[in-house]
Scaffold this motif. Structure first.
Motif, PDB file in Angstrom:
ATOM      1  N   GLU A  54      53.400  46.790  36.453  1.00 49.85           N
ATOM      2  CA  GLU A  54      53.355  46.114  37.760  1.00 49.85           C
ATOM      3  C   GLU A  54      52.808  47.054  38.833  1.00 49.85           C
ATOM      4  O   GLU A  54      51.952  46.673  39.636  1.00 49.85           O
ATOM      5  N   GLU A  55      53.330  48.280  38.855  1.00 53.79           N
ATOM      6  CA  GLU A  55      52.877  49.244  39.861  1.00 53.79           C
ATOM      7  C   GLU A  55      51.417  49.623  39.623  1.00 53.79           C
ATOM      8  O   GLU A  55      50.634  49.768  40.564  1.00 53.79           O
ATOM      9  N   PHE A  56      51.036  49.776  38.372  1.00 51.82           N
ATOM     10  CA  PHE A  56      49.640  50.064  38.037  1.00 51.82           C
ATOM     11  C   PHE A  56      48.724  48.982  38.598  1.00 51.82           C
ATOM     12  O   PHE A  56      47.705  49.287  39.222  1.00 51.82           O
ATOM     13  N   LEU A  57      49.082  47.721  38.388  1.00 51.03           N
ATOM     14  CA  LEU A  57      48.257  46.616  38.894  1.00 51.03           C
ATOM     15  C   LEU A  57      48.170  46.638  40.415  1.00 51.03           C
ATOM     16  O   LEU A  57      47.090  46.429  40.986  1.00 51.03           O
ATOM     17  N   THR A  58      49.277  46.887  41.071  1.00 49.21           N
ATOM     18  CA  THR A  58      49.284  46.944  42.536  1.00 49.21           C
ATOM     19  C   THR A  58      48.344  48.037  43.043  1.00 49.21           C
ATOM     20  O   THR A  58      47.534  47.811  43.949  1.00 49.21           O
ATOM     21  N   ILE A  59      48.437  49.216  42.457  1.00 41.86           N
ATOM     22  CA  ILE A  59      47.588  50.333  42.874  1.00 41.86           C
ATOM     23  C   ILE A  59      46.126  50.042  42.564  1.00 41.86           C
ATOM     24  O   ILE A  59      45.247  50.249  43.404  1.00 41.86           O
ATOM     25  N   ALA A  60      45.842  49.562  41.353  1.00 38.58           N
ATOM     26  CA  ALA A  60      44.454  49.310  40.955  1.00 38.58           C
ATOM     27  C   ALA A  60      43.818  48.195  41.790  1.00 38.58           C
ATOM     28  O   ALA A  60      42.632  48.274  42.146  1.00 38.58           O
ATOM     29  N   ARG A  61      44.593  47.176  42.119  1.00 39.67           N
ATOM     30  CA  ARG A  61      44.069  46.121  43.005  1.00 39.67           C
ATOM     31  C   ARG A  61      43.745  46.699  44.377  1.00 39.67           C
ATOM     32  O   ARG A  61      42.710  46.381  44.963  1.00 39.67           O
ATOM     33  N   GLY A  62      44.630  47.529  44.888  1.00 35.29           N
ATOM     34  CA  GLY A  62      44.395  48.163  46.179  1.00 35.29           C
ATOM     35  C   GLY A  62      43.153  49.038  46.165  1.00 35.29           C
ATOM     36  O   GLY A  62      42.361  49.028  47.122  1.00 35.29           O
ATOM     37  N   GLN A  63      42.943  49.778  45.086  1.00 36.42           N
ATOM     38  CA  GLN A  63      41.749  50.614  44.975  1.00 36.42           C
ATOM     39  C   GLN A  63      40.484  49.757  44.974  1.00 36.42           C
ATOM     40  O   GLN A  63      39.509  50.096  45.654  1.00 36.42           O
ATOM     41  N   ALA A  64      40.486  48.676  44.226  1.00 38.51           N
ATOM     42  CA  ALA A  64      39.308  47.800  44.187  1.00 38.51           C
ATOM     43  C   ALA A  64      39.029  47.217  45.568  1.00 38.51           C
ATOM     44  O   ALA A  64      37.882  47.201  46.035  1.00 38.51           O
ATOM     45  N   ARG A  65      40.075  46.749  46.245  1.00 43.66           N
ATOM     46  CA  ARG A  65      39.906  46.196  47.606  1.00 43.66           C
ATOM     47  C   ARG A  65      39.422  47.267  48.589  1.00 43.66           C
ATOM     48  O   ARG A  65      38.533  47.012  49.390  1.00 43.66           O
ATOM     49  N   ASP A  66      40.034  48.452  48.520  1.00 43.12           N
ATOM     50  CA  ASP A  66      39.667  49.536  49.432  1.00 43.12           C
ATOM     51  C   ASP A  66      38.201  49.926  49.290  1.00 43.12           C
ATOM     52  O   ASP A  66      37.580  50.378  50.247  1.00 43.12           O
ATOM     53  N   ARG A  67      37.656  49.738  48.127  1.00 42.44           N
ATOM     54  CA  ARG A  67      36.264  50.103  47.903  1.00 42.44           C
ATOM     55  C   ARG A  67      35.304  48.947  48.177  1.00 42.44           C
ATOM     56  O   ARG A  67      34.102  49.099  48.079  1.00 42.44           O
ATOM     57  N   GLY A  68      35.861  47.780  48.503  1.00 45.53           N
ATOM     58  CA  GLY A  68      35.013  46.684  48.955  1.00 45.53           C
ATOM     59  C   GLY A  68      34.973  45.441  48.089  1.00 45.53           C
ATOM     60  O   GLY A  68      34.265  44.494  48.419  1.00 45.53           O
ATOM     61  N   ALA A  69      35.703  45.416  46.987  1.00 43.36           N
ATOM     62  CA  ALA A  69      35.713  44.214  46.141  1.00 43.36           C
ATOM     63  C   ALA A  69      36.531  43.114  46.799  1.00 43.36           C
ATOM     64  O   ALA A  69      37.531  43.377  47.463  1.00 43.36           O
ATOM     65  N   THR A  70      36.111  41.885  46.595  1.00 40.65           N
ATOM     66  CA  THR A  70      36.864  40.719  47.041  1.00 40.65           C
ATOM     67  C   THR A  70      37.594  40.158  45.827  1.00 40.65           C
ATOM     68  O   THR A  70      36.961  39.800  44.830  1.00 40.65           O
ATOM     69  N   LEU A  71      38.925  40.112  45.904  1.00 40.14           N
ATOM     70  CA  LEU A  71      39.740  39.644  44.782  1.00 40.14           C
ATOM     71  C   LEU A  71      40.230  38.226  45.067  1.00 40.14           C
ATOM     72  O   LEU A  71      40.724  37.942  46.156  1.00 40.14           O
ATOM     73  N   HIS A  72      40.072  37.365  44.069  1.00 41.10           N
ATOM     74  CA  HIS A  72      40.531  35.981  44.169  1.00 41.10           C
ATOM     75  C   HIS A  72      41.580  35.738  43.088  1.00 41.10           C
ATOM     76  O   HIS A  72      41.340  36.052  41.915  1.00 41.10           O
ATOM     77  N   GLU A  73      42.728  35.184  43.470  1.00 40.61           N
ATOM     78  CA  GLU A  73      43.699  34.774  42.452  1.00 40.61           C
ATOM     79  C   GLU A  73      43.351  33.342  42.065  1.00 40.61           C
ATOM     80  O   GLU A  73      43.800  32.379  42.688  1.00 40.61           O
ATOM     81  N   ALA A  74      42.493  33.239  41.065  1.00 37.60           N
ATOM     82  CA  ALA A  74      41.995  31.938  40.612  1.00 37.60           C
ATOM     83  C   ALA A  74      41.491  32.074  39.182  1.00 37.60           C
ATOM     84  O   ALA A  74      41.025  33.141  38.777  1.00 37.60           O
ATOM     85  N   GLU A  75      41.581  30.996  38.446  1.00 37.75           N
ATOM     86  CA  GLU A  75      41.072  30.958  37.086  1.00 37.75           C
ATOM     87  C   GLU A  75      39.622  30.508  37.105  1.00 37.75           C
ATOM     88  O   GLU A  75      39.280  29.496  37.726  1.00 37.75           O
ATOM     89  N   VAL A  76      38.770  31.265  36.433  1.00 36.19           N
ATOM     90  CA  VAL A  76      37.384  30.836  36.236  1.00 36.19           C
ATOM     91  C   VAL A  76      37.398  29.856  35.073  1.00 36.19           C
ATOM     92  O   VAL A  76      37.781  30.203  33.962  1.00 36.19           O
ATOM     93  N   THR A  77      37.006  28.621  35.365  1.00 34.66           N
ATOM     94  CA  THR A  77      37.065  27.566  34.352  1.00 34.66           C
ATOM     95  C   THR A  77      35.743  27.374  33.617  1.00 34.66           C
ATOM     96  O   THR A  77      35.711  26.802  32.532  1.00 34.66           O
ATOM     97  N   ASP A  78      34.642  27.861  34.225  1.00 36.65           N
ATOM     98  CA  ASP A  78      33.332  27.697  33.597  1.00 36.65           C
ATOM     99  C   ASP A  78      32.370  28.728  34.171  1.00 36.65           C
ATOM    100  O   ASP A  78      32.482  29.103  35.336  1.00 36.65           O
ATOM    101  N   ILE A  79      31.442  29.164  33.336  1.00 32.18           N
ATOM    102  CA  ILE A  79      30.354  30.028  33.780  1.00 32.18           C
ATOM    103  C   ILE A  79      29.064  29.424  33.238  1.00 32.18           C
ATOM    104  O   ILE A  79      28.943  29.184  32.037  1.00 32.18           O
ATOM    105  N   GLU A  80      28.134  29.198  34.138  1.00 35.48           N
ATOM    106  CA  GLU A  80      26.850  28.613  33.755  1.00 35.48           C
ATOM    107  C   GLU A  80      25.751  29.619  34.053  1.00 35.48           C
ATOM    108  O   GLU A  80      25.690  30.191  35.146  1.00 35.48           O
ATOM    109  N   GLN A  81      24.877  29.821  33.064  1.00 32.01           N
ATOM    110  CA  GLN A  81      23.732  30.690  33.278  1.00 32.01           C
ATOM    111  C   GLN A  81      22.627  29.875  33.946  1.00 32.01           C
ATOM    112  O   GLN A  81      22.345  28.745  33.544  1.00 32.01           O
ATOM    113  N   THR A  82      22.035  30.436  35.003  1.00 26.49           N
ATOM    114  CA  THR A  82      20.958  29.771  35.731  1.00 26.49           C
ATOM    115  C   THR A  82      19.735  30.678  35.733  1.00 26.49           C
ATOM    116  O   THR A  82      19.782  31.807  35.241  1.00 26.49           O
TER     117      THR A  82
END
Length: 186
Positions: A54-82
């Protein structure tokens, strides 16, 4: 439009998100918060004496956000190649990206839907850089391993995938190595 879309929020996905965002790639990451790390305790991870998953996830999420990633709590239901890359669908929206890093653990359904090749062991067939048979799609961690599911290995896979993306973007091998003077105040 993002440069990199990461699907999965465990060690592989968060590592990929952190490396991509840190290197100025527009990065979006999706996670359902169902990582195996919720059941883990890291006592065998370099530079970590002992930490709950749990603590690992909290820290790693914070690191990703701090570096500029946008995190969404959502399930990807489909990926289409265009023609322009990929469109990722969630229940609420669609997102476009040039590259996709799959980090969904033992759930290989999105890779299968994209047409990625599988091995005889029924895992996604990946190169040493985690690239699948579908150009600009990467599969990390347990997706490409029948066994050897370790947080440290998965994190390395996420980094390897993004280093390959960065190398493609820069037109030459990219080596991500920081010196103390390179580190910004966070």
């Amino acid at each position: 439009m993002a440069d990199v879309a990461v699907v999965g929020g465990g060690p592989a996905g968060l590592s990929a998100a952190q490396y991509a965002a840190k290197n100025d790639l527009e990065t979006i990451a999706f996670d359902t918060d169902e990582s195996w790390m919720h059941k883990a305790h890291l006592f065998n991870y370099p530079a970590v004496r002992s930490i709950s998953g749990e603590e690992f996830l909290t820290i790693a999420r914070g690191q990703a956000r701090d570096r500029g990633a946008t995190l969404h709590e959502a399930e990807v239901t489909d990926i289409e190649q265009t023609d322009d890359g990929f469109v990722l669908s969630t229940d609420d929206d669609e997102y476009a990206a040039d590259y996709v890093v799959l980090a969904t653990g033992g759930d290989r359904s999105l890779a299968e839907d994209l047409g990625c090749e599988f091995t005889d062991e029924d895992v996604v067939d990946v190169t040493v850089d985690m690239e699948t048979s579908v150009e600009n799609v990467y599969a990390t961690g347990a997706m490409g391993r029948a066994e050897k599911w370790q947080a440290v290995i998965a994190a390395g896979d996420g980094a390897a995938a993004v280093l390959d993306i960065l190398s493609k973007e820069k037109g030459e091998y990219y080596h991500d190595f920081d010196m103390p003077s390179d580190v910004p105040e966070l």
